[in-house]
Design a protein around this motif. Structure first.
Motif, PDB file in Angstrom:
ATOM      1  N   MET A 270       0.848  -1.193   0.000  1.00 31.23           N
ATOM      2  CA  MET A 270       0.000   0.000   0.000  1.00 31.23           C
ATOM      3  C   MET A 270       0.885   1.245   0.000  1.00 31.23           C
ATOM      4  O   MET A 270       1.741   1.409   0.877  1.00 31.23           O
ATOM      5  N   LYS A 271       0.696   2.081  -0.987  1.00 34.59           N
ATOM      6  CA  LYS A 271       1.452   3.324  -1.092  1.00 34.59           C
ATOM      7  C   LYS A 271       0.710   4.417  -0.330  1.00 34.59           C
ATOM      8  O   LYS A 271      -0.499   4.600  -0.519  1.00 34.59           O
ATOM      9  N   LYS A 272       1.436   5.146   0.520  1.00 40.42           N
ATOM     10  CA  LYS A 272       0.795   6.179   1.328  1.00 40.42           C
ATOM     11  C   LYS A 272       1.802   7.299   1.563  1.00 40.42           C
ATOM     12  O   LYS A 272       3.001   7.044   1.733  1.00 40.42           O
ATOM     13  N   VAL A 273       1.340   8.545   1.581  1.00 42.41           N
ATOM     14  CA  VAL A 273       2.217   9.670   1.889  1.00 42.41           C
ATOM     15  C   VAL A 273       2.192   9.878   3.402  1.00 42.41           C
ATOM     16  O   VAL A 273       1.150  10.204   3.978  1.00 42.41           O
ATOM     17  N   VAL A 274       3.336   9.657   4.037  1.00 41.03           N
ATOM     18  CA  VAL A 274       3.428   9.772   5.498  1.00 41.03           C
ATOM     19  C   VAL A 274       4.696  10.531   5.858  1.00 41.03           C
ATOM     20  O   VAL A 274       5.640  10.622   5.070  1.00 41.03           O
ATOM     21  N   GLU A 275       4.721  11.067   7.066  1.00 38.59           N
ATOM     22  CA  GLU A 275       5.957  11.693   7.528  1.00 38.59           C
ATOM     23  C   GLU A 275       6.923  10.604   7.995  1.00 38.59           C
ATOM     24  O   GLU A 275       6.516   9.477   8.323  1.00 38.59           O
ATOM     25  N   GLY A 276       8.198  10.948   8.034  1.00 40.24           N
ATOM     26  CA  GLY A 276       9.210   9.967   8.379  1.00 40.24           C
ATOM     27  C   GLY A 276       8.975   9.310   9.724  1.00 40.24           C
ATOM     28  O   GLY A 276       9.181   8.100   9.888  1.00 40.24           O
ATOM     29  N   SER A 277       8.533  10.083  10.710  1.00 40.70           N
ATOM     30  CA  SER A 277       8.255   9.522  12.028  1.00 40.70           C
ATOM     31  C   SER A 277       7.173   8.457  11.948  1.00 40.70           C
ATOM     32  O   SER A 277       7.271   7.396  12.584  1.00 40.70           O
ATOM     33  N   HIS A 278       6.127   8.719  11.179  1.00 40.37           N
ATOM     34  CA  HIS A 278       5.022   7.769  11.088  1.00 40.37           C
ATOM     35  C   HIS A 278       5.399   6.541  10.269  1.00 40.37           C
ATOM     36  O   HIS A 278       4.789   5.469  10.441  1.00 40.37           O
ATOM     37  N   ALA A 279       6.404   6.661   9.399  1.00 41.82           N
ATOM     38  CA  ALA A 279       6.921   5.472   8.715  1.00 41.82           C
ATOM     39  C   ALA A 279       7.483   4.485   9.736  1.00 41.82           C
ATOM     40  O   ALA A 279       7.284   3.270   9.632  1.00 41.82           O
ATOM     41  N   VAL A 280       8.168   5.018  10.750  1.00 44.73           N
ATOM     42  CA  VAL A 280       8.667   4.166  11.827  1.00 44.73           C
ATOM     43  C   VAL A 280       7.505   3.556  12.606  1.00 44.73           C
ATOM     44  O   VAL A 280       7.491   2.354  12.916  1.00 44.73           O
TER      45      VAL A 280
ATOM     46  N   SER B   4      12.269  13.240   9.890  1.00 42.64           N
ATOM     47  CA  SER B   4      11.201  12.873  10.831  1.00 42.64           C
ATOM     48  C   SER B   4       9.886  13.594  10.548  1.00 42.64           C
ATOM     49  O   SER B   4       8.808  13.031  10.731  1.00 42.64           O
ATOM     50  N   HIS B   5       9.950  14.843  10.085  1.00 40.82           N
ATOM     51  CA  HIS B   5       8.739  15.637   9.887  1.00 40.82           C
ATOM     52  C   HIS B   5       8.458  15.944   8.415  1.00 40.82           C
ATOM     53  O   HIS B   5       7.620  16.793   8.105  1.00 40.82           O
ATOM     54  N   THR B   6       9.143  15.271   7.528  1.00 37.36           N
ATOM     55  CA  THR B   6       8.930  15.466   6.097  1.00 37.36           C
ATOM     56  C   THR B   6       8.055  14.343   5.548  1.00 37.36           C
ATOM     57  O   THR B   6       8.281  13.173   5.863  1.00 37.36           O
ATOM     58  N   TYR B   7       7.061  14.705   4.742  1.00 36.81           N
ATOM     59  CA  TYR B   7       6.134  13.724   4.177  1.00 36.81           C
ATOM     60  C   TYR B   7       6.668  13.208   2.840  1.00 36.81           C
ATOM     61  O   TYR B   7       7.092  13.992   1.989  1.00 36.81           O
ATOM     62  N   GLU B   8       6.630  11.901   2.668  1.00 39.34           N
ATOM     63  CA  GLU B   8       7.098  11.253   1.447  1.00 39.34           C
ATOM     64  C   GLU B   8       6.185  10.073   1.128  1.00 39.34           C
ATOM     65  O   GLU B   8       5.570   9.495   2.033  1.00 39.34           O
ATOM     66  N   PRO B   9       6.119   9.681  -0.146  1.00 38.47           N
ATOM     67  CA  PRO B   9       5.407   8.436  -0.477  1.00 38.47           C
ATOM     68  C   PRO B   9       6.179   7.242   0.076  1.00 38.47           C
ATOM     69  O   PRO B   9       7.396   7.120  -0.121  1.00 38.47           O
ATOM     70  N   VAL B  10       5.479   6.373   0.770  1.00 41.21           N
ATOM     71  CA  VAL B  10       6.098   5.202   1.388  1.00 41.21           C
ATOM     72  C   VAL B  10       5.259   3.980   1.065  1.00 41.21           C
ATOM     73  O   VAL B  10       4.021   4.007   1.172  1.00 41.21           O
ATOM     74  N   ASP B  11       5.917   2.920   0.669  1.00 41.31           N
ATOM     75  CA  ASP B  11       5.256   1.642   0.423  1.00 41.31           C
ATOM     76  C   ASP B  11       5.162   0.903   1.761  1.00 41.31           C
ATOM     77  O   ASP B  11       6.183   0.494   2.324  1.00 41.31           O
ATOM     78  N   ILE B  12       3.950   0.743   2.275  1.00 44.01           N
ATOM     79  CA  ILE B  12       3.730   0.098   3.568  1.00 44.01           C
ATOM     80  C   ILE B  12       3.245  -1.329   3.317  1.00 44.01           C
ATOM     81  O   ILE B  12       2.173  -1.529   2.735  1.00 44.01           O
ATOM     82  N   PRO B  13       4.003  -2.328   3.734  1.00 42.41           N
ATOM     83  CA  PRO B  13       3.576  -3.713   3.504  1.00 42.41           C
ATOM     84  C   PRO B  13       2.251  -4.029   4.197  1.00 42.41           C
ATOM     85  O   PRO B  13       1.888  -3.426   5.210  1.00 42.41           O
TER      86      PRO B  13
ATOM     87  N   ALA C  25      12.251   8.165   4.302  1.00 38.16           N
ATOM     88  CA  ALA C  25      11.165   7.555   5.074  1.00 38.16           C
ATOM     89  C   ALA C  25      10.976   6.086   4.729  1.00 38.16           C
ATOM     90  O   ALA C  25      10.682   5.271   5.604  1.00 38.16           O
ATOM     91  N   GLN C  26      11.126   5.745   3.452  1.00 35.82           N
ATOM     92  CA  GLN C  26      11.007   4.334   3.077  1.00 35.82           C
ATOM     93  C   GLN C  26      12.070   3.494   3.777  1.00 35.82           C
ATOM     94  O   GLN C  26      11.785   2.408   4.301  1.00 35.82           O
ATOM     95  N   GLU C  27      13.279   4.013   3.804  1.00 36.47           N
ATOM     96  CA  GLU C  27      14.349   3.277   4.478  1.00 36.47           C
ATOM     97  C   GLU C  27      14.105   3.196   5.981  1.00 36.47           C
ATOM     98  O   GLU C  27      14.430   2.189   6.618  1.00 36.47           O
ATOM     99  N   ALA C  28      13.513   4.233   6.556  1.00 40.02           N
ATOM    100  CA  ALA C  28      13.211   4.212   7.989  1.00 40.02           C
ATOM    101  C   ALA C  28      12.214   3.104   8.305  1.00 40.02           C
ATOM    102  O   ALA C  28      12.365   2.369   9.300  1.00 40.02           O
TER     103      ALA C  28
END
Length: 389
Positions: free
Chosen positions: A1-11, A169-178, A138-141
């Motif tokens: 699932m692709k979602k735009v999240v901040e780096g902190s929320h990726a963690v 931590s506070h920057t929003y990026e597209p992240v692939d969330i398994p 963020a993806q790597e985080a």
């Protein structure tokens, strides 16, 4: 699932996918968003975990030492002064061989009071026995946090997943969330090698006399030395499932490079742009991204820098009386080689100061036009005092 999240929320999403049992945390900027979202997940039932609200970061780690000793999967997050307050218990967690995972959002240490990014807080903990992995985006985080649980539970050492304050931590990026079932295939339930058990009583954290203490420390070192191979195997599995891998060290255009930029964290992303621009101009420049700092990737670093004439190491940190910390360690890693590149150490971006493409390009040209480093650490971007009237 692709979602735009901040780096902190990726963690946070990675911790949710890891099905952690106990989270203990004390809020400190800029890591607070990580545990805020996790507290919501615990409250609404998204994550079936116990969230412990404690009175300090020291207590947060103490609580996790107890929980991990009881054989459950644990997580916390902190920054800066909070990490410094944990320092004593970081030794206890590592010495007890507990697979605790912690997100550490790099923030400058006081005084003066500063909430922006700098790596000195995590690097001040380099001798505590924690594995340290530095993230670029963020993806790597997210990916590294999920991998960190499996790594910690395999080598029986705690893992610190490190990310830059605000720039990440506070920057929003597209992240692939398994999806949860995909994460479950990668990370099985935690099966502790040892734990508190009333059916099988044992003593924990006992006095270690001289005839036992050295062997305990050697065992920790053996685990550290195995961690890079274990991480490589974990990344093989992760790549098969999700198509992504990072490596303890990443080399870009290093085979023909005379000068190699050495970076970590978000400075790497900016350096990639500079690298492309310089290569288009015909400059023989490469890039080495340092993801693993503990254990230090000696062999990979030596291989990737073997043909270079000079290294330009960009440190967003400083050890007073010595210099930039990555540069120190890299000099140490190369010092016994018969042929080795000159190491130019640059200190930049302390306290969150911007490290722009212009700054990095300036570092490159300084390195190229200098026969030898002008100092152990060359400070970049200092505001010069105004001339006297």
């Amino acid at each position: 699932m692709k979602k735009v999240v901040e780096g902190s929320h990726a963690v946070s999403e990675a911790v949710r996918l890891a099905r952690v049992d106990v989270i203990s945390a004390y809020p400190i900027t800029p890591q607070t968003h990580i545990v805020e979202l996790l507290s919501e997940y615990c409250s609404d039932g998204t994550l079936n975990a116990r969230f412990l609200r404690v009175e300090s970061e020291h207590s947060a780690m103490a609580a996790l030492i107890g929980a991990a000793s009881a054989g459950v999967r644990t997580f916390t997050a902190t920054s800066s002064q909070g990490l410094a307050l944990m320092h004593e218990l970081l030794h206890w967690a590592a010495g007890a061989r507990l697979p605790i995972v912690m997100a550490e959002v790099n923030r400058a240490l006081a005084p003066g009071w500063n909430i922006w990014t700098e790596q000195t807080d995590s690097l001040a903990q380099r001798d505590t026995g924690w594995i340290q992995l530095y993230c670029e985006d963020a993806q790597e985080a997210l990916d590294t946090t999920l991998q960190a649980f499996r790594l910690a539970e395999t080598v029986h050492l705690p893992v610190m997943v490190v990310l830059d304050a605000f720039f990440l931590s506070h920057t929003y990026e597209p992240v692939d969330i398994p999806e949860p079932e995909e994460a479950d295939r990668f990370l099985p339930p935690f099966q502790p090698a040892f734990c508190l058990d009333t059916e099988n009583p044992a003593a924990f954290n006992q006095l270690a006399p001289p005839n036992a203490y050295m062997e305990m420390r050697r065992s920790m070192q053996d685990a550290m030395e195995s961690a890079l191979d274990v991480l490589d195997a974990i990344e093989d599995d992760y790549e098969r499932l999700f198509g992504r891998r990072y490596g303890a060290v990443e080399a870009v255009h290093c085979d023909d490079a005379d000068i190699i930029l050495v970076t970590s964290g978000t400075i790497t992303s900016t350096s990639r742009l500079v690298l492309r621009q310089l290569r288009e101009k015909g400059e023989k420049v490469g890039l080495v991204k340092m993801k693993a700092f503990r254990p230090f990737p000696f062999e990979a670093l030596r291989i990737h820098t073997a043909h270079a004439k000079k290294l330009a190491v960009i440190d967003r940190n400083f050890s007073f009386g010595a210099g930039g910390i990555f540069a120190q360690e890299i000099r140490s890693a190369l010092c016994n080689l018969a042929r080795r590149p000159l190491v130019f150490g640059y200190v930049a971006g302390l306290g969150g100061r911007d490290v722009t493409t212009d700054v990095i390009e300036d570092i490159y040209w300084r390195t190229k036009t200098s026969a030898h480093p002008e100092a152990e650490s060359i400070w970049i971007g200092l505001h010069q005092p105004a001339p006297a009237a």
